[in-house]
Design an enzyme around this catalytic site. Structure first.
Site, short mmCIF file in Angstrom:
data_model
loop_
_atom_site.label_atom_id
_atom_site.label_comp_id
_atom_site.label_asym_id
_atom_site.label_seq_id
_atom_site.Cartn_x
_atom_site.Cartn_y
_atom_site.Cartn_z
N ARG A 10 15.69 -21.81 82.50
CA ARG A 10 15.00 -21.26 81.33
C ARG A 10 15.37 -22.03 80.06
NH1 ARG A 10 12.21 -17.02 82.12
NH2 ARG A 10 12.26 -16.64 79.89
N CYS A 11 14.41 -22.06 79.12
CA CYS A 11 14.68 -22.70 77.83
C CYS A 11 15.82 -21.98 77.13
CB CYS A 11 13.42 -22.67 76.95
SG CYS A 11 12.33 -24.06 77.30
N PRO A 12 16.72 -22.73 76.45
CA PRO A 12 16.56 -24.14 76.08
C PRO A 12 17.10 -25.15 77.09
CG PRO A 12 18.49 -23.25 75.00
CD PRO A 12 17.90 -22.12 75.80
N LEU A 13 17.47 -24.72 78.31
CA LEU A 13 18.12 -25.67 79.24
C LEU A 13 17.29 -26.91 79.55
CD1 LEU A 13 19.86 -23.11 81.65
CD2 LEU A 13 20.86 -24.39 79.75
N ASP A 37 9.44 -23.13 83.11
CA ASP A 37 9.61 -22.02 82.15
C ASP A 37 8.45 -22.07 81.16
OD1 ASP A 37 10.49 -20.01 80.52
OD2 ASP A 37 12.01 -21.22 79.51
#
Lengths: 69, 368
Positions: A10-13, A37
């Site tokens: 999931r963001c910000p990953l 995502d």
């Protein structure tokens, strides 16, 4: 060509992974990011704009980014 | 020593105004009867309701007989949209709305065309004009100002472009400050925006506009009478000092807009810096997960909003930020109200850099 598989994360990953990877390619080189995502569809183009990098293509969770700086 | 709290999420719901609290207690004593009955208690309730309706109508810019109180701002948005659609079935079945409307507007009508906005979140006049003049358009909807980023919309020009198509104006975030901008056929709002009790929505239909209740008979009753009376009292109270409060809070928003980029690297303040609501400011921090940031700020004493996906039940990022093309992660929205002091905002600006740095440290993203 660097390919990052960030599907399922999931963001910000995915954006963090992209920012790390772009440092390791030469100017003119490209990074392909796979990210599913929903936020990535907005955050990858926004990152490119904020960082002055070039978003070559963005479709179906596959983003190609060229290092221009 | 306990941490002092500052509530900076008025756009979700402003704290109950002290005048509303007092009015609510009185109203439970005097305004509890059904205003449609014929005995003394009912007539007293009717008088109170009529006075509240006249007061709110004058404050929002409509006639008393154009205004209904419904159960919530969400109900007002849905009834407003569906009632115009029902009355305009001969014209078509399509709604046009800016892409940054409240989700209750965007999801009310199955066939809704979303028109684009620019980077600050303002509707694009050309896209709007083309969409509202297309065949089969029954109604259009545009907010007075955006509830997430504060940007105001060109409502009157957008209404002119609509021609015969009726325009619903969602003025929820705007009405605490001033009457609705001209051009609406249907106007919606909610008392939670100005410190009234929850559960009071406003639905005004201009005289002569065709609108049909989307509900089967009997239509749902108006909002709870004591809540309506308290909402009207609160609106009178906030409007009495609206000009001073608007300049005070707007200066605090300017301070945040100026200081956040100076104090924090890789942050983007979004929304129009000038043509905006007095009390809303939003920014996004690169590489920051919104949820731990909200928790860190909460632990430091601050309740703030966020448009990031991790903070929503749907796990979808804010459609407002997405439509603007700005970063959706690491997002923080401050929305101020009369109870917020300059000291609260200055303390927030002291606490924020370390809160952001802490989240970035745990993610190992320094120097990216």
């Amino acid at each position: 060509m660097t390919v990052l598989d960030e599907r399922g994360r999931r963001c910000p990953l995915p954006v963090i992974a992209l920012a790390r990877a772009i440092k390791d390619v030469a100017v003119g080189g490209e990074v392909t990011l796979l990210a599913d995502d929903p936020a990535a569809a907005h955050d990858v183009p926004a990152w490119c704009r904020m960082r002055g990098q070039h978003l070559v293509t963005a479709e179906d969770g596959r983003f190609v980014v060229r290092r221009v700086l | 020593m306990s941490v002092p709290r500052a509530y900076l999420d008025a756009a979700t719901a402003a704290p109950l105004h002290p005048a509303a609290r007092a009015a609510l207690l009185t109203a439970h004593d005097e305004g509890w009867a059904d205003p449609d009955r014929l005995y003394t208690e009912a007539r007293r309730a009717r008088l109170l309701l009529d006075a509240a309706r006249a007061s709110v109508a004058s404050a929002i810019g409509c006639r008393p007989d154009e205004l209904r109180f419904v159960g919530s701002s969400t109900a007002a948005r849905q009834d407003g949209m569906l009632g115009l659609l029902a009355a305009r079935s001969a014209a078509g079945s399509t709604a046009v709305a800016s892409a940054v409307e409240h989700s209750a507007i965007l999801q009310a009508v199955p066939q809704t065309v979303r028109t684009p906005v620019d980077r600050v979140g303002r509707v694009d006049p050309e896209g709007w004009g083309a969409a509202v003049t297309a065949d089969g358009v029954a109604l259009a909807a545009l907010q007075a100002a955006n509830h997430e980023v504060g940007t105001t919309q060109p409502v009157t020009a957008a209404a002119d472009a609509c021609g015969e198509v009726p325009l619903l104006v969602d003025a929820t975030a705007w009405l605490p400050w001033r009457p609705a901008p001209a051009g609406w056929s249907v106007l919606v709002g909610g008392a939670e925006a100005w410190g009234g009790p929850p559960g009071v929505g406003l639905l005004a239909v201009r005289k002569g506009v065709r609108w049909r209740s989307p509900h089967p008979e009997p239509t749902p009753p108006e909002a709870s009478l004591p809540a309506v009376l308290a909402a009207a009292t609160a609106l009178e109270a906030v409007r009495a000092t609206a000009d001073e409060e608007a300049s005070r809070l707007s200066a605090l928003v300017d301070l945040v807009r100026e200081q956040v980029p100076l104090r924090i690297p890789d942050v983007e303040v979004v929304g129009d810096p000038v043509e905006r609501l007095p009390h809303v400011v939003t920014f996004s921090c690169l590489y920051v997960d919104g949820e731990p940031l909200l928790s860190a700020l909460d632990a430091a004493g601050f309740a703030v909003g966020s448009g990031s996906a991790c903070t929503s039940s749907a796990l979808e990022p804010s459609h407002v930020l997405a439509a603007m093309g700005v970063l959706t992660h690491g997002n923080i929205r401050l929305s101020l109200h009369p109870g917020v002091t300059e000291a609260d905002v200055r303390r927030f600006l002291e606490v924020l850099p370390e809160a952001v740095a802490g989240v970035r440290r745990s993610a190992g993203v320094e120097g990216l």
